[in-house]
Motif scaffolding. Structure first.
Motif, PDB file in Angstrom:
ATOM      1  N   ASP A 130       5.390   3.231  -4.382  1.00 31.45           N
ATOM      2  CA  ASP A 130       4.959   4.049  -5.523  1.00 31.45           C
ATOM      3  C   ASP A 130       4.649   3.202  -6.745  1.00 31.45           C
ATOM      4  O   ASP A 130       3.849   3.603  -7.600  1.00 31.45           O
ATOM      5  N   ILE A 182      -6.654  -2.917  -3.123  1.00 32.99           N
ATOM      6  CA  ILE A 182      -5.482  -2.046  -3.222  1.00 32.99           C
ATOM      7  C   ILE A 182      -5.348  -1.565  -4.665  1.00 32.99           C
ATOM      8  O   ILE A 182      -5.393  -2.366  -5.605  1.00 32.99           O
ATOM      9  N   SER A 183      -5.162  -0.277  -4.842  1.00 35.77           N
ATOM     10  CA  SER A 183      -4.982   0.297  -6.176  1.00 35.77           C
ATOM     11  C   SER A 183      -3.583   0.906  -6.263  1.00 35.77           C
ATOM     12  O   SER A 183      -3.266   1.863  -5.554  1.00 35.77           O
ATOM     13  N   LYS A 184      -2.749   0.318  -7.126  1.00 35.53           N
ATOM     14  CA  LYS A 184      -1.375   0.785  -7.283  1.00 35.53           C
ATOM     15  C   LYS A 184      -0.932   0.626  -8.734  1.00 35.53           C
ATOM     16  O   LYS A 184      -1.375  -0.291  -9.430  1.00 35.53           O
ATOM     17  N   LYS A 205       0.814  -1.217   0.000  1.00 32.54           N
ATOM     18  CA  LYS A 205       0.000   0.000   0.000  1.00 32.54           C
ATOM     19  C   LYS A 205       0.846   1.264   0.000  1.00 32.54           C
ATOM     20  O   LYS A 205       0.416   2.318  -0.482  1.00 32.54           O
TER      21      LYS A 205
END
Length: 227
Positions: A30, A49-51, A27
């Motif tokens: 970058d 989770i958005s990455k 989380k």
């Protein structure tokens, strides 16, 4: 300020087998690099989770490696995740880690599941030393390797390797012919819904799997050397 590379262990099958620390770091970073972005997306979606994700595999170009290095030099935190289990075990993560050390980029490992150690634990084979062979080679190279194993006094008597389901029977028959009817343990689809553990001798394994097999396989064989 230099960035940091996190090498993160992920589940080998059951998506719940991930540590709290691994989730926290994922989380915070970058960028996530993974061998197969589709598998990583499933993991991220499960935990909401958005990455940003980018692929990194054995075919990654030198230009891509340089771009990753520039991001790290600019202070970005990057996570590297393998398809399953601990990175660098039969996957291309070594190149990325070496690149970091060559450029004084900090590397940290967040440990997690390992198919090798999970299978070894389940096998019940006693011994504090083993040899990991990676993916078993094909045909002539496989038979050449098996002959080498029974002659090399420096190697252990417990060997662990990964195998493709389509080649399992051929490999078992080569083991039977070259090494003999030795003890063998076959772990299939570990931690998943259709997990299967087989323990016996090679001839029994051939009979058990003669109609075919599906899924990921980790195999352990144990035998005394024929010196």
């Amino acid at each position: 300020m230099q960035g940091k590379l996190y090498v993160i262990g992920t589940p080998i099958g059951n998506i719940e087998d991930i540590t709290l620390r691994a989730l926290r770091i994922i989380k915070e970073v970058d960028l996530i690099l993974s061998e197969d972005t589709r598998r990583t997306l499933k993991l991220l979606n499960y935990y909401s989770i958005s990455k940003p994700i980018d692929s990194f595999n054995e075919h990654s170009s030198s230009k891509k490696k340089e771009r990753i290095l520039e991001k790290l030099k600019k202070g970005e935190k990057i996570a590297y995740i393998s398809d399953a289990g601990m990175p660098v075990i039969a996957d291309p993560g070594t190149d990325l880690i070496r690149l970091c050390y060559e450029n004084n980029i900090e590397v940290d490992v967040i440990p997690g599941p390992s198919a090798v150690l999970t299978a070894l634990t389940a096998s019940g084979f006693y011994g504090n030393r083993f040899t990991f062979l990676g993916f078993m080679p094909r045909d002539k190279k496989r038979r050449r390797l098996l002959r080498k194993l029974i002659k090399d006094e420096q190697l252990t008597n417990i060997f662990i390797f990964f195998e493709n389901p389509e080649r399992l029977l051929k490999t078992l028959k080569d083991i039977l012919e070259i090494i003999g009817d030795i003890e063998i343990f076959i772990a299939r689809e570990m931690t998943k819904k259709f997990q299967e553990y087989f323990k016996g001798i090679v001839s029994e394994a051939i009979e058990h799997f003669k109609t075919g097999v599906k899924g990921e396989l980790t195999i352990i064989m144990k035998f005394e050397k024929k010196i």
